[in-house]
Scaffold this motif. Sequence first.
Motif, mmCIF file in Angstrom:
data_model
loop_
_atom_site.group_PDB
_atom_site.id
_atom_site.type_symbol
_atom_site.label_atom_id
_atom_site.label_comp_id
_atom_site.label_asym_id
_atom_site.label_seq_id
_atom_site.Cartn_x
_atom_site.Cartn_y
_atom_site.Cartn_z
ATOM 1 N N ARG A 149 0.879 -1.285 0.021
ATOM 2 C CA ARG A 149 -0.220 -0.240 0.109
ATOM 3 C C ARG A 149 1.152 1.114 0.081
ATOM 4 O O ARG A 149 2.071 1.213 0.446
ATOM 5 N N PRO A 150 0.811 2.400 -0.995
ATOM 6 C CA PRO A 150 1.195 3.421 -0.546
ATOM 7 C C PRO A 150 1.926 3.797 0.711
ATOM 8 O O PRO A 150 2.716 4.240 0.857
ATOM 9 N N ALA A 151 0.930 3.669 2.187
ATOM 10 C CA ALA A 151 1.484 4.086 3.095
ATOM 11 C C ALA A 151 2.576 3.610 3.419
ATOM 12 O O ALA A 151 3.516 3.611 4.231
ATOM 13 N N GLU A 152 3.471 2.590 2.633
ATOM 14 C CA GLU A 152 4.581 1.694 2.943
ATOM 15 C C GLU A 152 5.702 2.253 2.075
ATOM 16 O O GLU A 152 7.443 1.152 3.198
ATOM 17 N N VAL A 153 5.497 3.161 1.378
ATOM 18 C CA VAL A 153 7.116 3.329 0.875
ATOM 19 C C VAL A 153 7.547 3.684 1.502
ATOM 20 O O VAL A 153 7.248 4.455 2.748
ATOM 21 N N GLY A 154 8.699 2.723 1.317
ATOM 22 C CA GLY A 154 9.594 3.778 2.189
ATOM 23 C C GLY A 154 9.816 3.076 3.707
ATOM 24 O O GLY A 154 11.514 3.972 4.207
ATOM 25 N N ALA A 155 9.132 2.463 4.243
ATOM 26 C CA ALA A 155 8.927 2.211 5.235
ATOM 27 C C ALA A 155 10.009 1.115 6.066
ATOM 28 O O ALA A 155 10.458 0.102 4.924
#
Length: 273
Positions: free
Chosen positions: A234-240
Amino acid sequence: MIDLHVHTWRCRHAEGTPDEYVRAAAARGVSTLAFTEHLPLAPEIAMTVPGAERYAMPLDEFGRYLDEVAAAAELGKALGVEVLSGIEIDAVPAGLRHARELCTGRRFDVVLGSVHFIDGWAFDDPARRDRYAEWDADALWERYFSDVVRAARTADVDVMAHVDLVKKFGVWPEGPTRDLYRSLARDLADAGVAVEVNTAGLRKPCAEIYPGQDLLVELSRAGVPATIGSDAHRPAEVGAGAAEAVAALKGAGYRSVVVFRDRRPEEVGIDEL
């Protein structure tokens, strides 16, 4: 920061469009983003694995996925995000010819190889966790690592993804792992592939990066190049988990990572990320 492993809604177990991922990358300071959607599964896999329709994009959407990534690259230029075109293939024997046929003549920047199936069992699917009880943990880990090595040697891939995925649900060997890790590291070095520091494990029951620190140390000692991926679904996990990834790499002795462009690795110093 780089993130060379993300998925979109097209794999049917993630969400978000490529444009949404690019905007998220720009907001989080990710300068290089690779889309690596799951390649449509080979019929030999799809017909024998329960729930296979939830594991990869349908074949008739493959071309549209590539078009969407190309369009997202244009958005990336405007937002200061380099967008790379990639794919993740299930590098089990039943899928290799299918993967070669689909990828021949298509341009990718990076191709990930992974092992999600053992004898038709999608072992990382939460709905299939009951089958772990059928295995001795040591035997399961040995079998999984054997399959990873075979995939690295026989599939045309640049990076082996989440190389200790078998630990996802917290199933660990009873015995020592040092020899197993050293053997895997030597074999991956011989195969000439890179590995990724995949931060998705931090969000799973195992609660640690793939690969774990002891294995990452052995990979570093063996000279296996490394890259970084969030495995975002999901986009919110980019770079997590980016900071944790960098710390793990430095702790294992890495001083650089690789970024693949047109399937050629380019070295980048960790302090430049």
